[in-house]
Design a protein around this motif. Sequence first.
Motif, PDB file in Angstrom:
ATOM      1  N   MET A 211      15.288 -31.996 -30.388  1.00 39.03           N
ATOM      2  CA  MET A 211      16.785 -31.937 -30.471  1.00 39.03           C
ATOM      3  C   MET A 211      17.079 -30.857 -29.171  1.00 39.03           C
ATOM      4  SD  MET A 211      19.496 -32.535 -32.207  1.00 39.03           S
ATOM      5  CE  MET A 211      18.933 -33.070 -33.715  1.00 39.03           C
ATOM      6  N   VAL A 212      16.312 -30.121 -28.866  1.00 39.74           N
ATOM      7  CA  VAL A 212      16.430 -29.393 -27.633  1.00 39.74           C
ATOM      8  C   VAL A 212      16.380 -29.966 -26.304  1.00 39.74           C
ATOM      9  CG1 VAL A 212      15.705 -27.137 -26.379  1.00 39.74           C
ATOM     10  CG2 VAL A 212      15.716 -27.062 -28.776  1.00 39.74           C
ATOM     11  N   ARG A 213      15.243 -30.892 -26.281  1.00 35.46           N
ATOM     12  CA  ARG A 213      15.347 -31.852 -25.058  1.00 35.46           C
ATOM     13  C   ARG A 213      16.655 -32.643 -24.889  1.00 35.46           C
ATOM     14  NH1 ARG A 213       9.877 -32.524 -26.818  1.00 35.46           N
ATOM     15  NH2 ARG A 213      10.410 -34.482 -27.822  1.00 35.46           N
ATOM     16  N   GLN A 214      17.088 -33.257 -26.119  1.00 35.56           N
ATOM     17  CA  GLN A 214      18.146 -33.948 -25.972  1.00 35.56           C
ATOM     18  C   GLN A 214      19.501 -33.173 -25.474  1.00 35.56           C
ATOM     19  OE1 GLN A 214      18.899 -36.511 -29.233  1.00 35.56           O
ATOM     20  NE2 GLN A 214      16.752 -36.365 -30.071  1.00 35.56           N
ATOM     21  N   LEU A 215      19.497 -32.051 -26.191  1.00 35.40           N
ATOM     22  CA  LEU A 215      20.537 -30.928 -25.697  1.00 35.40           C
ATOM     23  C   LEU A 215      20.523 -30.664 -24.221  1.00 35.40           C
ATOM     24  CD1 LEU A 215      23.031 -29.368 -26.755  1.00 35.40           C
ATOM     25  CD2 LEU A 215      21.572 -27.502 -27.228  1.00 35.40           C
ATOM     26  N   LYS A 216      19.464 -30.214 -23.650  1.00 33.66           N
ATOM     27  CA  LYS A 216      19.064 -29.974 -22.246  1.00 33.66           C
ATOM     28  C   LYS A 216      19.506 -31.357 -21.386  1.00 33.66           C
ATOM     29  CE  LYS A 216      15.782 -27.830 -19.416  1.00 33.66           C
ATOM     30  NZ  LYS A 216      14.400 -27.510 -18.987  1.00 33.66           N
ATOM     31  N   GLN A 217      19.196 -32.389 -22.018  1.00 35.97           N
ATOM     32  CA  GLN A 217      19.232 -33.401 -21.078  1.00 35.97           C
ATOM     33  C   GLN A 217      20.714 -33.788 -20.841  1.00 35.97           C
ATOM     34  OE1 GLN A 217      16.448 -36.496 -22.484  1.00 35.97           O
ATOM     35  NE2 GLN A 217      14.960 -35.319 -21.523  1.00 35.97           N
ATOM     36  N   ALA A 218      21.440 -34.238 -22.272  1.00 33.98           N
ATOM     37  CA  ALA A 218      22.778 -34.532 -22.378  1.00 33.98           C
ATOM     38  C   ALA A 218      23.463 -33.801 -23.337  1.00 33.98           C
ATOM     39  CB  ALA A 218      22.842 -35.998 -22.698  1.00 33.98           C
ATOM     40  N   PRO A 219      23.760 -32.639 -23.052  1.00 36.38           N
ATOM     41  CA  PRO A 219      24.619 -31.667 -23.984  1.00 36.38           C
ATOM     42  C   PRO A 219      25.989 -32.169 -24.795  1.00 36.38           C
ATOM     43  CG  PRO A 219      24.862 -30.827 -21.847  1.00 36.38           C
ATOM     44  CD  PRO A 219      23.967 -31.899 -21.627  1.00 36.38           C
ATOM     45  N   THR A 220      25.961 -31.991 -25.901  1.00 34.17           N
ATOM     46  CA  THR A 220      27.385 -32.545 -26.511  1.00 34.17           C
ATOM     47  C   THR A 220      27.683 -31.390 -27.733  1.00 34.17           C
ATOM     48  OG1 THR A 220      26.221 -33.843 -28.326  1.00 34.17           O
ATOM     49  CG2 THR A 220      26.720 -34.891 -26.146  1.00 34.17           C
ATOM     50  N   GLU A 221      28.738 -31.407 -28.122  1.00 34.29           N
ATOM     51  CA  GLU A 221      28.970 -30.339 -29.073  1.00 34.29           C
ATOM     52  C   GLU A 221      28.210 -30.784 -30.381  1.00 34.29           C
ATOM     53  OE1 GLU A 221      31.184 -28.084 -29.638  1.00 34.29           O
ATOM     54  OE2 GLU A 221      32.446 -28.046 -27.767  1.00 34.29           O
ATOM     55  N   LYS A 222      28.324 -31.728 -30.976  1.00 35.07           N
ATOM     56  CA  LYS A 222      27.414 -32.395 -31.941  1.00 35.07           C
ATOM     57  C   LYS A 222      25.856 -31.765 -31.905  1.00 35.07           C
ATOM     58  CE  LYS A 222      26.315 -35.770 -35.195  1.00 35.07           C
ATOM     59  NZ  LYS A 222      26.455 -37.546 -35.294  1.00 35.07           N
ATOM     60  N   LEU A 223      25.310 -32.105 -30.675  1.00 32.64           N
ATOM     61  CA  LEU A 223      24.013 -31.894 -30.592  1.00 32.64           C
ATOM     62  C   LEU A 223      23.769 -30.051 -30.447  1.00 32.64           C
ATOM     63  CD1 LEU A 223      22.631 -34.289 -27.791  1.00 32.64           C
ATOM     64  CD2 LEU A 223      21.925 -34.072 -30.241  1.00 32.64           C
ATOM     65  N   HIS A 224      24.709 -29.735 -29.870  1.00 27.55           N
ATOM     66  CA  HIS A 224      24.585 -28.258 -29.552  1.00 27.55           C
ATOM     67  C   HIS A 224      24.747 -27.548 -31.235  1.00 27.55           C
ATOM     68  CE1 HIS A 224      26.497 -24.131 -29.256  1.00 27.55           C
ATOM     69  NE2 HIS A 224      25.533 -24.112 -28.415  1.00 27.55           N
ATOM     70  N   SER A 225      25.587 -28.064 -31.835  1.00 29.93           N
ATOM     71  CA  SER A 225      25.788 -27.401 -33.438  1.00 29.93           C
ATOM     72  C   SER A 225      24.554 -27.692 -34.186  1.00 29.93           C
ATOM     73  CB  SER A 225      26.996 -28.161 -33.873  1.00 29.93           C
ATOM     74  OG  SER A 225      27.101 -27.798 -35.291  1.00 29.93           O
ATOM     75  N   LEU A 226      23.809 -28.782 -33.918  1.00 28.64           N
ATOM     76  CA  LEU A 226      22.734 -29.164 -34.731  1.00 28.64           C
ATOM     77  C   LEU A 226      21.397 -28.180 -34.038  1.00 28.64           C
ATOM     78  CD1 LEU A 226      22.881 -33.125 -35.199  1.00 28.64           C
ATOM     79  CD2 LEU A 226      22.992 -31.379 -36.863  1.00 28.64           C
ATOM     80  N   ALA A 227      21.470 -28.012 -32.858  1.00 34.08           N
ATOM     81  CA  ALA A 227      20.188 -27.364 -32.345  1.00 34.08           C
ATOM     82  C   ALA A 227      20.367 -25.912 -32.612  1.00 34.08           C
ATOM     83  CB  ALA A 227      20.208 -27.579 -30.909  1.00 34.08           C
ATOM     84  N   VAL A 228      21.652 -25.293 -32.716  1.00 36.76           N
ATOM     85  CA  VAL A 228      21.782 -23.743 -33.063  1.00 36.76           C
ATOM     86  C   VAL A 228      21.538 -23.841 -34.436  1.00 36.76           C
ATOM     87  CG1 VAL A 228      23.639 -21.963 -33.341  1.00 36.76           C
ATOM     88  CG2 VAL A 228      23.601 -23.500 -31.152  1.00 36.76           C
ATOM     89  N   GLN A 229      21.769 -24.698 -35.387  1.00 40.70           N
ATOM     90  CA  GLN A 229      21.556 -24.439 -36.874  1.00 40.70           C
ATOM     91  C   GLN A 229      19.972 -24.404 -36.907  1.00 40.70           C
ATOM     92  OE1 GLN A 229      23.603 -23.956 -39.255  1.00 40.70           O
ATOM     93  NE2 GLN A 229      21.780 -23.684 -40.612  1.00 40.70           N
ATOM     94  N   LEU A 230      19.139 -25.342 -36.225  1.00 38.41           N
ATOM     95  CA  LEU A 230      17.908 -25.407 -36.246  1.00 38.41           C
ATOM     96  C   LEU A 230      17.208 -24.119 -35.745  1.00 38.41           C
ATOM     97  CD1 LEU A 230      17.180 -29.278 -35.105  1.00 38.41           C
ATOM     98  CD2 LEU A 230      16.829 -28.301 -37.643  1.00 38.41           C
ATOM     99  N   LEU A 231      17.759 -23.670 -34.842  1.00 40.19           N
ATOM    100  CA  LEU A 231      16.949 -22.398 -34.189  1.00 40.19           C
ATOM    101  C   LEU A 231      17.052 -21.296 -35.011  1.00 40.19           C
ATOM    102  CD1 LEU A 231      17.762 -23.124 -30.300  1.00 40.19           C
ATOM    103  CD2 LEU A 231      15.599 -23.157 -31.363  1.00 40.19           C
ATOM    104  N   ARG A 232      18.193 -21.253 -35.710  1.00 43.07           N
ATOM    105  CA  ARG A 232      18.779 -20.096 -36.461  1.00 43.07           C
ATOM    106  C   ARG A 232      17.851 -20.374 -37.660  1.00 43.07           C
ATOM    107  NH1 ARG A 232      23.591 -21.436 -38.009  1.00 43.07           N
ATOM    108  NH2 ARG A 232      24.652 -20.574 -36.107  1.00 43.07           N
ATOM    109  N   ASP A 233      17.493 -21.199 -38.321  1.00 43.10           N
ATOM    110  CA  ASP A 233      16.703 -21.326 -39.517  1.00 43.10           C
ATOM    111  C   ASP A 233      15.188 -21.182 -39.158  1.00 43.10           C
ATOM    112  OD1 ASP A 233      18.893 -21.276 -40.780  1.00 43.10           O
ATOM    113  OD2 ASP A 233      19.111 -23.433 -41.259  1.00 43.10           O
ATOM    114  N   ASP A 234      14.835 -21.251 -38.004  1.00 47.20           N
ATOM    115  CA  ASP A 234      13.302 -21.692 -37.628  1.00 47.20           C
ATOM    116  C   ASP A 234      12.688 -20.389 -36.907  1.00 47.20           C
ATOM    117  OD1 ASP A 234      10.960 -22.591 -37.075  1.00 47.20           O
ATOM    118  OD2 ASP A 234      11.460 -24.537 -36.240  1.00 47.20           O
ATOM    119  N   PRO A 235      11.859 -19.513 -37.636  1.00 47.18           N
ATOM    120  CA  PRO A 235      11.071 -18.328 -37.070  1.00 47.18           C
ATOM    121  C   PRO A 235      10.483 -18.814 -35.761  1.00 47.18           C
ATOM    122  CG  PRO A 235      10.166 -18.805 -38.963  1.00 47.18           C
ATOM    123  CD  PRO A 235      11.518 -19.841 -38.994  1.00 47.18           C
TER     124      PRO A 235
END
Length: 320
Positions: free
Chosen positions: A92-116
């Motif tokens: 998800m982070v790779r996709q966000l880095k290559q082609a950032p979108t609002e949807k990808l950003h929201s999903l990535a932020v949620q994943l990072l918040r819940d993953d220590p």
Amino acid sequence: MPQRAESAGGGREIVTIARHTAPSPRRADPVQTLLRHLDTDNASPKKIRATVETIHQLLETDLHPDDASRLRYVLPKCQRRLEQHAQHRRSMVRQLKQAPTEKLHSLAVQLLRDDPDASQEERDIADSLTLRMDRKRAEKRAAQRAAAQLAREEKRRAQEKRHEERLQEEARKLEAMRQAMEQERAERAAAAERANRARERAHEQARQARAEKAERLAPAVRGALKKAAREHRVTTWVELRNKTGLRQLEHLSHEDKLALLTLVEADTAAEEPLWSSLLVEDDIRLHRDICRLLGRPLPVGDAELIDQLTMERHWLHRQR
């Protein structure tokens, strides 16, 4: 289970109790609690990581072999699930880095918040994109506000334009009504003027016709009245017609009689009585009107006027 031991000195017995044979009924089993609440398919990486750490801690304690076996069975499953989460997060982070979108950003932020286990690099990528996304959202909101303001302004101008057009249309209608009323008044005035001129022409034509008729009839009527004076009598219009043979005298109007008698009296001196006083007329108005036209003095009442006519007749009879 309690076990009976050999007798000790003094007649006492020693009873030993094994650890797992007498659990406290009021103390919850941590293994059962952990396994009962474990949901690797739906739990977040943070919760699964906490579960793995709890399993390691429990395995370091003196567990029943069955509990330890159950924990060791669950542990790889949790680790596999953490690895799946990590792979999904990295993808998800790779996709966000290559082609950032609002949807990808929201999903990535949620994943990072819940993953220590997320790396600082991954978090930095998400944070930098968060700033960009915030700026874009702010710019988008500003553009939306500007567009809304522009739309409101255009709507206001359109309403003002429609209002102005309605006012202009009403003004045009009022002006058209005013012009129509002015035209109607002008037409009525012109028609009244034409009718007035027509009446004046008709009146003038009638007056001219009466004057011409009177000029033709006056000499004969004057002669007939003088003859009646010589014969010491009065006369009537019917008798004048019969004496002169002028049939036009039969159908004279009041205006025709006035015009005729005015010409008859044209040579009568102001101090002499009028020849027309010898005419016996049912309507005394004729004598009053001829006196008024000739400027002769007139009594106010009809009885006095009749007396005046009688005196003038006697004077004419004596002078002839």
